[in-house]
Scaffold this active site. Structure first.
Site, PDB file in Angstrom:
ATOM      1  N   HIS A  59     -22.249 -11.894 -10.680  1.00  0.00           N
ATOM      2  CA  HIS A  59     -22.402 -12.199  -9.767  1.00  0.00           C
ATOM      3  C   HIS A  59     -21.441 -13.150  -8.698  1.00  0.00           C
ATOM      4  O   HIS A  59     -21.777 -14.649  -8.709  1.00  0.00           O
ATOM      5  CB  HIS A  59     -23.950 -13.037  -9.912  1.00  0.00           C
ATOM      6  CG  HIS A  59     -24.854 -13.326  -8.342  1.00  0.00           C
ATOM      7  ND1 HIS A  59     -25.243 -14.825  -7.909  1.00  0.00           N
ATOM      8  CD2 HIS A  59     -25.478 -12.968  -7.522  1.00  0.00           C
ATOM      9  CE1 HIS A  59     -25.495 -15.123  -6.727  1.00  0.00           C
ATOM     10  NE2 HIS A  59     -25.503 -13.944  -6.443  1.00  0.00           N
TER      11      HIS A  59
ATOM     12  N   ARG B 149     -32.745  -8.434  -7.829  1.00  0.00           N
ATOM     13  CA  ARG B 149     -32.065  -7.754  -6.927  1.00  0.00           C
ATOM     14  C   ARG B 149     -30.299  -7.747  -8.250  1.00  0.00           C
ATOM     15  O   ARG B 149     -29.703  -7.095  -8.221  1.00  0.00           O
ATOM     16  CB  ARG B 149     -30.773  -8.075  -5.908  1.00  0.00           C
ATOM     17  CG  ARG B 149     -31.768  -8.381  -5.511  1.00  0.00           C
ATOM     18  CD  ARG B 149     -30.914  -8.937  -3.897  1.00  0.00           C
ATOM     19  NE  ARG B 149     -29.968  -8.002  -2.765  1.00  0.00           N
ATOM     20  CZ  ARG B 149     -28.867  -9.034  -2.926  1.00  0.00           C
ATOM     21  NH1 ARG B 149     -29.054 -10.168  -2.748  1.00  0.00           N
ATOM     22  NH2 ARG B 149     -27.886  -8.996  -2.466  1.00  0.00           N
TER      23      ARG B 149
END
Length: 141
Positions: free
Chosen positions: A130, A110
């Protein structure tokens, strides 16, 4: 999976936060849990920068279009509750934020890029690292 609601204002504090996020500054609104009349809650949102929609990578445009269309999403975690454990975004009750993957070309998984949506109108945040930092997406530049 049921898609989370978009563009819903849930309280005066949410409306003040959305306004502050869109226009910069500090949000001050009546606190729904305040013990005395006229008490306020102040939330600083200066720590979160902003980014023009046009400056986002094209994959983020694709993700935002999918969110607005209600899916379908390419990853099973897309649309799930984002719990803001890092505490970078303004604090809200569980279920206020949802996360969506922004595809990263060449990544075998991802990747680190996400769009996080809040319940307020146009409350979309972009992170390329992130969840270490966020930028509020500005749709008017």
């Amino acid at each position: 999976m049921t898609n989370p609601p978009r563009f819903v204002r849930t309280s005066a504090l949410t409306a003040a936060l959305a306004s502050a996020l869109l226009f910069g500054g500090t949000a001050v609104a009546a606190s729904p849990a305040a013990p005395t009349a006229g008490a306020t809650t102040t939330v600083s949102v200066k720590a979160i920068g902003d980014i023009c929609y046009s400056a986002l990578p094209s994959q983020a445009h694709d993700t935002i279009k999918l969110i607005d269309a209600g899916g379908p999403y390419p990853y099973p975690k897309d649309g799930t509750v984002f719990s803001n454990r890092e505490g970078v975004l303004p604090q809200h009750t569980s279920g206020y934020y949802h996360e969506y993957t922004v595809k990263t070309p060449g990544s075998p998984d991802r990747g680190a890029r996400r769009v996080i949506t809040g319940e307020a109108a146009h409350e979309d945040y972009y992170t390329a690292d992130h969840y270490a930092s966020f930028k509020l997406v500005n749709f008017s530049c």
